[in-house]
Design an enzyme around this catalytic site. Structure first.
Site, PDB file in Angstrom:
ATOM      1  N   GLY A 258      -5.344  34.721  23.147  1.00  0.00           N
ATOM      2  CA  GLY A 258      -5.585  35.509  24.359  1.00  0.00           C
ATOM      3  C   GLY A 258      -5.314  36.995  24.168  1.00  0.00           C
ATOM      4  O   GLY A 258      -5.157  37.735  25.142  1.00  0.00           O
ATOM      5  N   GLU A 285     -20.227  25.079  13.704  1.00  0.00           N
ATOM      6  CA  GLU A 285     -20.201  23.618  13.668  1.00  0.00           C
ATOM      7  C   GLU A 285     -19.334  23.107  14.817  1.00  0.00           C
ATOM      8  O   GLU A 285     -18.159  23.450  14.909  1.00  0.00           O
ATOM      9  CB  GLU A 285     -19.572  23.208  12.330  1.00  0.00           C
ATOM     10  CG  GLU A 285     -19.724  21.770  11.991  1.00  0.00           C
ATOM     11  CD  GLU A 285     -19.138  21.503  10.605  1.00  0.00           C
ATOM     12  OE1 GLU A 285     -19.858  21.659   9.615  1.00  0.00           O
ATOM     13  OE2 GLU A 285     -17.944  21.164  10.530  1.00  0.00           O
TER      14      GLU A 285
HETATM   15  C1  LIG Z   1     -15.751  25.969  15.338  1.00  0.00           C
HETATM   16  C2  LIG Z   1     -14.392  25.640  15.851  1.00  0.00           C
HETATM   17  O1  LIG Z   1     -13.452  25.598  15.117  1.00  0.00           O
HETATM   18  S1  LIG Z   1     -14.178  25.311  17.522  1.00  0.00           S
HETATM   19  C3  LIG Z   1     -12.455  25.292  17.774  1.00  0.00           C
HETATM   20  C4  LIG Z   1     -11.915  26.634  18.161  1.00  0.00           C
HETATM   21  N1  LIG Z   1     -10.473  26.631  17.954  1.00  0.00           N
HETATM   22  C5  LIG Z   1      -9.597  26.099  18.850  1.00  0.00           C
HETATM   23  O2  LIG Z   1      -9.919  25.628  19.924  1.00  0.00           O
HETATM   24  C6  LIG Z   1      -8.166  26.120  18.400  1.00  0.00           C
HETATM   25  C7  LIG Z   1      -7.201  26.615  19.474  1.00  0.00           C
HETATM   26  N2  LIG Z   1      -7.614  27.869  20.110  1.00  0.00           N
HETATM   27  C8  LIG Z   1      -7.765  29.020  19.428  1.00  0.00           C
HETATM   28  O3  LIG Z   1      -7.626  29.109  18.216  1.00  0.00           O
HETATM   29  C9  LIG Z   1      -8.104  30.259  20.231  1.00  0.00           C
HETATM   30  O4  LIG Z   1      -7.638  30.132  21.526  1.00  0.00           O
HETATM   31  C10 LIG Z   1      -9.649  30.560  20.284  1.00  0.00           C
HETATM   32  C11 LIG Z   1     -10.180  30.665  18.877  1.00  0.00           C
HETATM   33  C12 LIG Z   1     -10.405  29.464  21.013  1.00  0.00           C
HETATM   34  C13 LIG Z   1      -9.814  31.888  21.019  1.00  0.00           C
HETATM   35  O5  LIG Z   1      -9.171  32.911  20.306  1.00  0.00           O
HETATM   36  P1  LIG Z   1      -8.355  34.042  21.098  1.00  0.00           P
HETATM   37  O6  LIG Z   1      -7.828  35.008  20.132  1.00  0.00           O
HETATM   38  O7  LIG Z   1      -7.378  33.356  21.963  1.00  0.00           O
HETATM   39  O8  LIG Z   1      -9.543  34.656  21.953  1.00  0.00           O
HETATM   40  P2  LIG Z   1      -9.678  36.164  22.498  1.00  0.00           P
HETATM   41  O9  LIG Z   1      -8.355  36.639  22.960  1.00  0.00           O
HETATM   42  O10 LIG Z   1     -10.373  36.971  21.471  1.00  0.00           O
HETATM   43  O11 LIG Z   1     -10.611  35.902  23.742  1.00  0.00           O
HETATM   44  C14 LIG Z   1     -11.969  36.209  23.753  1.00  0.00           C
HETATM   45  C15 LIG Z   1     -12.679  35.551  24.901  1.00  0.00           C
HETATM   46  O12 LIG Z   1     -12.800  34.168  24.606  1.00  0.00           O
HETATM   47  C16 LIG Z   1     -12.693  33.413  25.790  1.00  0.00           C
HETATM   48  N3  LIG Z   1     -11.581  32.477  25.640  1.00  0.00           N
HETATM   49  C17 LIG Z   1     -10.569  32.559  24.756  1.00  0.00           C
HETATM   50  N4  LIG Z   1      -9.768  31.465  24.868  1.00  0.00           N
HETATM   51  C18 LIG Z   1     -10.300  30.705  25.841  1.00  0.00           C
HETATM   52  C19 LIG Z   1      -9.937  29.467  26.432  1.00  0.00           C
HETATM   53  N5  LIG Z   1      -8.858  28.789  26.008  1.00  0.00           N
HETATM   54  N6  LIG Z   1     -10.724  28.964  27.413  1.00  0.00           N
HETATM   55  C20 LIG Z   1     -11.817  29.652  27.833  1.00  0.00           C
HETATM   56  N7  LIG Z   1     -12.196  30.839  27.321  1.00  0.00           N
HETATM   57  C21 LIG Z   1     -11.453  31.351  26.343  1.00  0.00           C
HETATM   58  C22 LIG Z   1     -12.524  34.360  26.911  1.00  0.00           C
HETATM   59  O13 LIG Z   1     -13.802  34.632  27.420  1.00  0.00           O
HETATM   60  C23 LIG Z   1     -11.969  35.589  26.235  1.00  0.00           C
HETATM   61  O14 LIG Z   1     -12.362  36.735  26.905  1.00  0.00           O
HETATM   62  P3  LIG Z   1     -11.259  37.529  27.825  1.00  0.00           P
HETATM   63  O15 LIG Z   1     -10.253  38.056  26.851  1.00  0.00           O
HETATM   64  O16 LIG Z   1     -12.065  38.586  28.490  1.00  0.00           O
HETATM   65  O17 LIG Z   1     -10.696  36.510  28.757  1.00  0.00           O
END
Ligand SMILES: CC(=O)SCCNC(=O)CCNC(=O)[C@H](O)C(C)(C)COP(=O)(O)OP(=O)(O)OC[C@H]1O[C@@H](n2cnc3c(N)ncnc32)[C@H](O)[C@@H]1OP(=O)(O)O
Length: 515
Positions: A258, A285
Site C-alpha cells: 500500500g 499469469e
Molecule cells: C501474478 C501474481 O503474482 S498475482 C498475486 C499478486 N500478489 C499478491 O497478492 C501477494 C500479496 N500482495 C502484494 O504483494 C501486494 O499487495 C500487491 C502486489 C497486490 C500490491 O502491491 P502494493 O505495493 O501494495 O501496491 P501499491 O501500493 O503500488 O498500489 C497500487 C494500486 O494497486 C491497487 N491495490 C493494491 N493493493 C490492493 C488490494 N489489496 N486490493 C485492491 N487493490 C489494491 C490499488 O488500486 C492501488 O492504488 P492506490 O494506491 O491508489 O490505492
C-alpha cells in the site's frame, strides 16, 4: 470428546515471519507479520494438530534472506494409536531450505557477525531507484541462471506459498537454457546500516518473469523457411527469440504494501519490456484481484498521455458517414474509435489486447460526463428507447460505449452466448456490461481521489515554498541598507525560482507513474 478441537490451532496465527538485521549486541526485529495462507503447507483447513501455545517463527536476514525456523509450544499431544502431533520439522523441510534448521544462537551469530554483509549488493544489476516518503529504494534484476539470483530466490520462495493464492515455488534446478528464460526483480530499501558491518539493503518484495515463445507469422516465418537454410541450425540464445514476457509471481511484503512499491515494480518491468526489441507483449499469469487493480492503475497512467495527446474519444455520430440504407448492421467500430491508431498505441506500448481493451474502455468512460453515466444517475430507460438518436452527444457516446463493451464481451464468450435464447443473451450481456462498468467506476473514483490528494500535496508544497520565500523577503526588506531596486530584483528572483520549481513538481507528479 473431540480431542482435535483442543489440540489444533490456526496455522496462519501460529506462523510468525520476522525480518531481522544486526543490532547492538544481537539481531533486532525490523518487522513481524503473519502469512496470508498456509494451506499448501498445512492443508486446506489451515490448522495444525498436536500443540498448545504453538509459535513457528520464520526468521529472515533483511539483506540476503538467510532463513531460520524456530518452533516453540507449551504442550505437545502424546501419541495415541494412530493419532500424533504433526511433525513440524518434516513438514516444513519441504518448503524451507535445509540451512534454516540450525539453532537460534547459530543463526543469530551468523547474522550479527557477518563481516561480508556491509559489501552485500542485491543479485543482478540495478535497474531503477526511487524515493518514497523520504526513504530510498532500488530495484535490481538478474537472470535465474545467475547463482546469486537463484540463492536469494530459493530463500524467498516460501513467501509464494504464504502470500500468493495458488502460487507455487519455481523449480530452480532446471537446465540452464530454461533458467535463462527467467528474470527475477528484487525491490530493496536502502537503509542506514545499524552497525559498521551490517548491510545497507533490506528486502521489500520481488517478482519473477519469464519469456514465453511468441509465434510471429510476419517476417520471421519467411526467413525460417528460406532456401538458404543449412543444417545444423546455428545456436540461438533464448534471449534473442521474439517472446511475450510473463509476470509469474509478484509480491510486496506486508509491512511495505500500500505504499506504491508494487506500482514501481510493475512499471519497471513494463519499461524493461518497452526497451527490449525482442519482447512483443507483457502478460501476467493468473493475476488476482489486487494485482489486477495495480496493473489497471499503472497501465492507465502509462497510456493516459497517449490517449490525451491524440484526443481519443467516441464519435457520437458514427452513422454520419453512411446513408440511411447503407448503415452497417454491426457496431460501426471503425467509425466510433480510431482503430488503426489504437492498434499502433497498443503494440508500441506492448500491452496485451484484452488488457488494452480494459484500459481503453476505462478511458473512454472517463470522457463521458459523470451525469451521463449510470453511476451518475443517467436515465437508462430513455437511453434504451432513444439509443443513438438521443439529443445529447454525451448520451449518444454513452450508448455507443456500452455497445463497444458488449461487442467485446460477446466476442469473448460467443460460444456460450449463442447457446442462449436471444432475449437471455441480451439480458446476460446487459448484466455483464453493468458489472464491468461498476468495476471501472470504482477505479475512476480511486484515480480522482489520488489526483485530488496529489493536487493537495502540490498546493501544500507551493504554500510552504511561498511562505519560505516571504520569510526571506521580509528579512531582505528589513535589511537597513537595502534599496527598493535591489529588493525588487530579489523578489523577482525568488518568484521566478518558485515558478520553475512548481512546474517541475507538477511535471514530475504527472509523469510519476511512468517511472
Ligand atoms: C501474478 C501474481 O503474482 S498475482 C498475486 C499478486 N500478489 C499478491 O497478492 C501477494 C500479496 N500482495 C502484494 O504483494 C501486494 O499487495 C500487491 C502486489 C497486490 C500490491 O502491491 P502494493 O505495493 O501494495 O501496491 P501499491 O501500493 O503500488 O498500489 C497500487 C494500486 O494497486 C491497487 N491495490 C493494491 N493493493 C490492493 C488490494 N489489496 N486490493 C485492491 N487493490 C489494491 C490499488 O488500486 C492501488 O492504488 P492506490 O494506491 O491508489 O490505492
Amino acid at each position: 470428546m473431540d480431542a482435535g478441537d483442543d489440540w489444533s490451532c490456526d496455522a496462519n496465527d501460529a506462523v510468525h515471519i520476522t525480518v531481522v538485521q544486526p543490532g547492538e549486541t544481537k539481531p533486532k526485529t525490523l518487522s513481524n507479520f503473519h502469512p496470508q495462507f498456509t494451506y499448501p503447507i498445512f492443508g486446506d483447513e489451515e490448522r495444525i494438530f498436536g500443540y498448545k501455545g504453538l509459535i513457528i517463527r520464520l526468521r529472515f536476514a533483511a539483506h540476503d534472506l538467510r532463513p531460520h525456523v524456530h518452533i516453540s509450544y507449551d504442550e505437545k499431544f502424546k501419541t495415541v494409536d494412530d493419532t500424533a502431533a504433526v511433525d513440524l520439522n518434516e513438514t516444513l523441510k519441504l518448503w524451507i531450505p535445509e540451512e534454516a534448521f540450525t539453532t537460534l544462537p547459530e543463526f543469530e551469530k551468523a547474522v550479527q557477525d557477518d563481516e561480508t554483509a556491509k559489501d552485500f549488493v542485491p543479485p543482478g544489476k540495478p535497474v531503477h531507484s526511487y524515493t518514497s516518503r523520504q526513504r530510498n529504494y532500488e530495484i535490481w534484476a538478474g537472470s535465474l541462471a545467475d547463482p546469486r539470483v537463484r540463492h536469494v530466490l530459493e530463500r524467498a520462495q516460501v513467501f509464494v506459498s504464504l502470500f500468493i493464492e495458488a502460487g507455487t515455488p519455481l523449480a530452480t534446478d532446471d537446465p540452464e537454457w530454461t533458467l535463462e528464460r527467467w528474470t527475477v526483480y528484487f525491490v530493496y530499501e536502502k537503509v542506514d546500516p545499524p552497525t559498521p558491518t551490517a548491510s545497507q539493503y533490506s528486502i521489500v518484495g520481488y517478482a519473477t518473469t519469464y519469456r514465453w515463445w511468441y509465434y510471429n507469422r510476419g517476417p520471421l516465418e519467411s526467413s525460417a523457411i528460406s532456401k538458404d537454410v543449412s543444417f545444423p541450425l546455428p545456436d540461438v540464445a533464448v534471449s534473442d527469440l521474439p517472446a511475450r514476457l510473463r509476470i509469474a509471481q509478484f509480491l510486496i511484503l506486508p509491512p511495505h504494501q500500500g505504499s506504491g512499491h508494487g506500482t514501481h515494480l510493475y512499471t519497471t518491468i513494463h519499461t524493461k519490456c518497452f526497451e527490449d526489441p525482442t519482447i512483443v507483449e507483457l502478460t501476467v499469469e493468473d493475476p488476482n484481484e489486487a494485482f489486477d487493480a495495480l496493473r489497471d492503475t499503472a497501465d492507465y497512467h502509462i497510456l493516459l498521455p497517449e490517449f490525451a495527446k491524440h484526443k481519443v474519444n467516441i464519435n457520437p455520430d458514427p452513422y454520419e458517414a453512411h446513408s440511411r440504407n447503407q448503415r452497417p448492421r454491426r457496431v460501426p467500430t471503425a467509425d466510433l474509435i480510431p482503430v488503426k491508431l489504437l492498434h499502433d498505441i497498443r503494440t508500441s506500448y506492448k500491452i496485451s489486447p484484452t488488457q488494452f481493451s480494459h484500459i481503453l474502455e476505462l478511458f473512454l468512460l472517463s470522457r463521458i460526463p459523470f451525469e451521463n453515466r449510470q453511476a451518475g444517475g443517467a436515465n437508462m430507460s430513455r437511453l434504451l428507447i432513444k439509443k443513438y438518436r438521443a439529443e445529447d452527444p454525451n448520451e449518444r457516446r454513452y450508448y455507443w460505449w456500452r455497445m463497444l463493451v458488449k461487442q467485446r464481451l460477446y466476442k469473448r464468450s460467443r460460444d456460450i452466448l449463442i447457446q442462449l435464447d436471444p432475449s437471455d443473451r441480451i439480458q446476460k450481456l446487459e448484466e455483464t456490461v453493468t458489472n464491468v462498468e461498476e468495476g471501472y467506476e470504482v477505479l475512476l473514483k480511486a484515480f480522482s481521489a489520488r489526483q485530488e490528494s496529489l493536487i493537495a500535496e502540490i498546493t501544500d508544497e507551493k504554500e510552504r515554498k511561498r511562505s519560505q520565500s516571504a520569510a526571506v523577503l521580509d528579512e531582505a526588506s528589513e535589511a537597513p541598507n537595502g534599496t527598493l531596486g535591489r529588493d525588487q530584483r530579489v523578489k523577482r528572483k525568488f518568484t521566478v525560482a518558485d515558478d520553475d520549481d512548481e512546474e517541475e513538481t507538477e511535471g514530475e507528479a504527472s509523469k510519476r507513474p511512468k517511472v
